[in-house]
Structures are given as structure tokens and as C-alpha cells.
Design an enzyme around this catalytic site. Structure first.
Site, PDB file in Angstrom:
ATOM      1  N   HIS A   1       0.829  -1.206   0.000  1.00  0.00           N
ATOM      2  CA  HIS A   1       0.000   0.000   0.000  1.00  0.00           C
ATOM      3  C   HIS A   1       0.863   1.256   0.000  1.00  0.00           C
ATOM      4  O   HIS A   1       1.850   1.346   0.744  1.00  0.00           O
ATOM      5  CB  HIS A   1      -0.910   0.021   1.228  1.00  0.00           C
ATOM      6  CG  HIS A   1      -1.881   1.154   1.219  1.00  0.00           C
ATOM      7  ND1 HIS A   1      -2.893   1.264   0.280  1.00  0.00           N
ATOM      8  CD2 HIS A   1      -2.001   2.257   2.019  1.00  0.00           C
ATOM      9  CE1 HIS A   1      -3.584   2.368   0.499  1.00  0.00           C
ATOM     10  NE2 HIS A   1      -3.059   2.986   1.543  1.00  0.00           N
TER      11      HIS A   1
ATOM     12  N   GLU B   1      -4.390   8.401  -0.643  1.00  0.00           N
ATOM     13  CA  GLU B   1      -3.898   9.774  -0.769  1.00  0.00           C
ATOM     14  C   GLU B   1      -4.209  10.578   0.478  1.00  0.00           C
ATOM     15  O   GLU B   1      -5.062  10.220   1.279  1.00  0.00           O
ATOM     16  CB  GLU B   1      -4.513  10.461  -1.995  1.00  0.00           C
ATOM     17  CG  GLU B   1      -5.998  10.204  -2.225  1.00  0.00           C
ATOM     18  CD  GLU B   1      -6.925  10.674  -1.123  1.00  0.00           C
ATOM     19  OE1 GLU B   1      -6.699  11.784  -0.596  1.00  0.00           O
ATOM     20  OE2 GLU B   1      -7.868   9.944  -0.771  1.00  0.00           O
TER      21      GLU B   1
ATOM     22  N   GLY C   1     -10.628   8.423   2.497  1.00  0.00           N
ATOM     23  CA  GLY C   1      -9.390   8.469   1.725  1.00  0.00           C
ATOM     24  C   GLY C   1      -8.327   7.606   2.369  1.00  0.00           C
ATOM     25  O   GLY C   1      -8.635   6.618   3.044  1.00  0.00           O
ATOM     26  N   GLU C   2      -7.072   7.952   2.136  1.00  0.00           N
ATOM     27  CA  GLU C   2      -5.904   7.232   2.666  1.00  0.00           C
ATOM     28  C   GLU C   2      -5.729   5.853   2.031  1.00  0.00           C
ATOM     29  O   GLU C   2      -4.735   5.178   2.261  1.00  0.00           O
ATOM     30  CB  GLU C   2      -5.994   7.061   4.198  1.00  0.00           C
ATOM     31  CG  GLU C   2      -6.175   8.335   4.970  1.00  0.00           C
ATOM     32  CD  GLU C   2      -6.370   8.108   6.466  1.00  0.00           C
ATOM     33  OE1 GLU C   2      -6.215   6.960   6.935  1.00  0.00           O
ATOM     34  OE2 GLU C   2      -6.688   9.084   7.178  1.00  0.00           O
ATOM     35  N   GLY C   3      -6.720   5.412   1.247  1.00  0.00           N
ATOM     36  CA  GLY C   3      -6.706   4.049   0.720  1.00  0.00           C
ATOM     37  C   GLY C   3      -7.402   3.067   1.637  1.00  0.00           C
ATOM     38  O   GLY C   3      -7.255   1.852   1.483  1.00  0.00           O
TER      39      GLY C   3
END
Length: 340
Positions: free
Chosen positions: A49, A164, A305-307
Site C-alpha cells: 500500500h 492519498e 481516503g488514505e486508501g
């Protein structure tokens, strides 16, 4: 040859010990993985990741609910293992890295085993007034994303997931979406990190202004240069790298899907390597997914977000590979088939 190979894999799937089509979307994913990796034994047991982080000049137009300092603070939170994405990666023992593509308030002297410092500038320019990036900056951001993911693939990663961080990037993603899909701006914008009605109205105004300013941008890379963010460009480069290296890539929510949208403009065939993890609660995401004609795996009401959604969906993808690799056929198990 690809058609023949797909037919072969579909036949293998159909002859597993189950009613035809009974594993639903998992069967679609299994076929996709086999085609991406060009094998009837796809492997996705080594996921990796990456969170790309960058700031946005459009924040000068007061489109963000949180101050821009939060981008740097959240990068620090990732490094301190304090964010949701850390918790989700920890559950699955997934390695991750954080890439500083240009976070305005981040101390570039910080070193950490998880951190890749590749700042292009202290954030992009205000795209309602000028181009977000120069041509050189855009190409550099694409190249950084491509090289970093290429390195991970060479080191053994066989499934890439992307996330992101960047205050203001829902406005940037909405602008990219409006430009590429030609949908009304109001259909593309949402609350982001917590904008109220006035904030959303302000987003709509600045995006409309930007679309007029950048009306001449036509190609994917021109649109990215005019309206994008460094972290979005990094994800575009990463997606294109996955396509070139026969590697599946997990696409997260609204921002990552905007990167996928740009990548498709630059290389339409890159779509075949993308697995869309979830439908974000961000207003425009479902419309963006519909435009790309893709179906996400999950719908959990996420918009972080952040994945986070990408990582949560990885076990589903791994399960699809596992049934293709390990589930017996009717002949192997000596189980009577329906048509026997």
C-alpha cells in the site's frame, strides 16, 4: 490469444465444484486477475500500500473545511501508526509507505522507514488562476509514482493499493471529473472533509472558473497538469506502472478514482488492471464510477481516503484468487455435475 485465454479461464471457473456463477463478483475478479497476470494461477499474496500526499493551491480560494496544516499533521500521524489506514494495514500485515509529493507544512528533514520524501513544490498552484503544475512538474510527479511502484513490484509486490492525503483534493478531483466527464459541476462536488452548503457553493464557483480558464486542455496529461494535484499525478503514474507490469491495482475512493479516470485518458487499456474497491459517500463518486462503467466491491459509507477502502477490499480479491487456485473441479473431487 487473449480471447482464447479468457475462455480457458472461464471454463476453469465454471467447472469448479459449485453451481454456475454462484460465486458472483468473485468469479469476475478471478478472471480479471488471471488475465492481468496471464496465468491460471494468479497470485495476490504480497499486497503493498502507498499513500501519496500533496497540498493544493486551490485552498487559497477557501474551498477546504480543514486548515492546510492538517496535510502535514496527517503525514506525521501515518508515520506514528495513528491513522485508520495504519490500523487496517496492521490487521492484514500489509506493508505501506507514505510519499511526500509536496506537502506545504511538512518538515522535509524528517526521516522515517515508512517515508519517501519526493517533494516537487510546496503544493500546486491555484488552478482557478493558472495551471496547477508546470509541464515539468507534472511529468516529474508521474515519474515518481511510476518509479516507486515499479520498485515495489520488482521487490515482490503482486497487488498494489493506492491512497492519498491532501487538504483540498476533493475540489481538485471534482474539477478533473467535471472536465473529463462533461457533467455539471454540481454533480461532481461534495462535502469533502466537511464543507457546508456555502463551502460547496464556493467549490462549484471556483471549479467553473477553472474550467473556463483551462478550456483548451484536451489530453489526459494536459488536464492533469492544469487541474490536478501532485499526489493525484503520483497515483496516475502508479496505475500506469501497474498496467505496464501486469499487476492488479486497487483503486480507493473519490480521489483515487479521479486518478484512475485520468489514467484511462492517457492509456485506455490501463482500466483492465484496476479493481475498484468501494463506492465513497462523496457526492460525485457513484457518477464517476458509472461514467467509467465499473462496479465497486464494497459500499460501506466511507469517505476518508488514505486508501482505507482499497485495503479493506484486499481480502475479497485474495479470496477470488484462492478459489481459482485451490478449489477443486467436479472431476478432481469426483462430484457429479449438473449436466453429468
Amino acid at each position: 490469444m487473449k480471447t482464447e485465454f479468457k475462455t480457458k479461464i472461464q471454463s476453469i471457473i465454471d467447472n469448479k465444484t459449485k453451481p454456475l456463477g454462484s460465486l458472483g463478483v468473485l468469479e469476475t475478479i478471478a478472471l480479471q486477475l488471471a488475465v492481468i497476470q496471464n496465468t491460471d494461477k494468479p497470485k495476490v499474496d504480497a499486497p503493498f500500500h502507498t499513500v501519496f500526499a500533496g497540498d493544493h493551491g486551490i485552498c487559497s480560494q477557501n474551498v477546504n473545511a480543514f486548515p492546510q496544516e492538517v496535510s502535514a499533521q496527517m503525514v506525521g500521524n501515518f508515520l506514528n501508526q495513528g491513522a485508520a489506514i495504519n490500523a487496517f494495514c496492521d490487521v492484514q500485515l500489509i506493508a505501506m509507505q507514505v510519499v511526500n509529493m509536496g506537502v506545504k507544512h511538512f518538515d522535509e528533514n524528517i526521516t522515517h522507514k515508512m517515508l519517501i520524501n519526493k517533494p516537487i513544490a510546496k503544493g500546486t498552484e491555484d488552478f482557478s488562476q493558472t495551471q496547477a503544475m508546470t509541464e515539468e512538474q507534472c511529468k516529474k510527479a508521474l515519474n515518481i509514482g511510476h518509479k516507486l511502484i515499479s520498485l515495489q513490484i520488482k521487490e515482490g509486490a503482486n497487488l498494489i493499493s493506492l491512497g492519498e492525503m491532501g487538504i483540498g483534493n476533493t475540489t481538485t478531483a471534482a474539477a478533473l471529473m467535471a472536465k473529463i466527464t462533461d457533467l455539471d459541476v454540481e454533480q461532481c462536488t461534495g462535502m469533502g472533509t466537511g464543507s457546508d452548503a456555502q463551502g460547496i457553493k464556493r467549490k462549484n464557483e471556483v471549479i467553473k472558473q477553472a474550467l473556463v480558464l483551462h478550456a483548451e486542455a484536451k489530453t489526459g496529461i494536459e488536464i492533469l497538469q492544469c487541474l490536478g494535484g501532485f499526489e493525484i499525478a503520483g497515483m496516475v503514474g502508479a496505475i500506469l506502472c501497474c498496467y505496464e507490469n501486469n499487476t492488479p491495482v486497487m483503486i480507493d475512493g473519490f480521489i483515487a478514482s479521479a486518478a484512475a479516470l485520468v489514467a484511462m485518458q492517457m492509456q485506455p487499456e490501463s482500466k483492465q488492471n484496476m479493481i475498484f474497491a468501494h463506492c465513497s459517500n462523496e457526492n460525485g463518486h457513484k457518477k464517476m464510477l458509472d461514467f467509467m462503467q465499473v462496479t465497486p466491491l464494497l459500499d460501506l459509507g466511507l469517505r476518508l481516503g488514505e486508501g482505507t477502502g482499497a485495503v479493506l477490499a484486499i481480502p475479497i480479491v485474495q479470496s477470488a484468487a484462492s478459489f481459482l487456485n485451490n478449489m477443486a473441479s467436479f472431476d478432481d473431487a469426483q462430484v457429479s455435475n449438473k449436466d453429468a
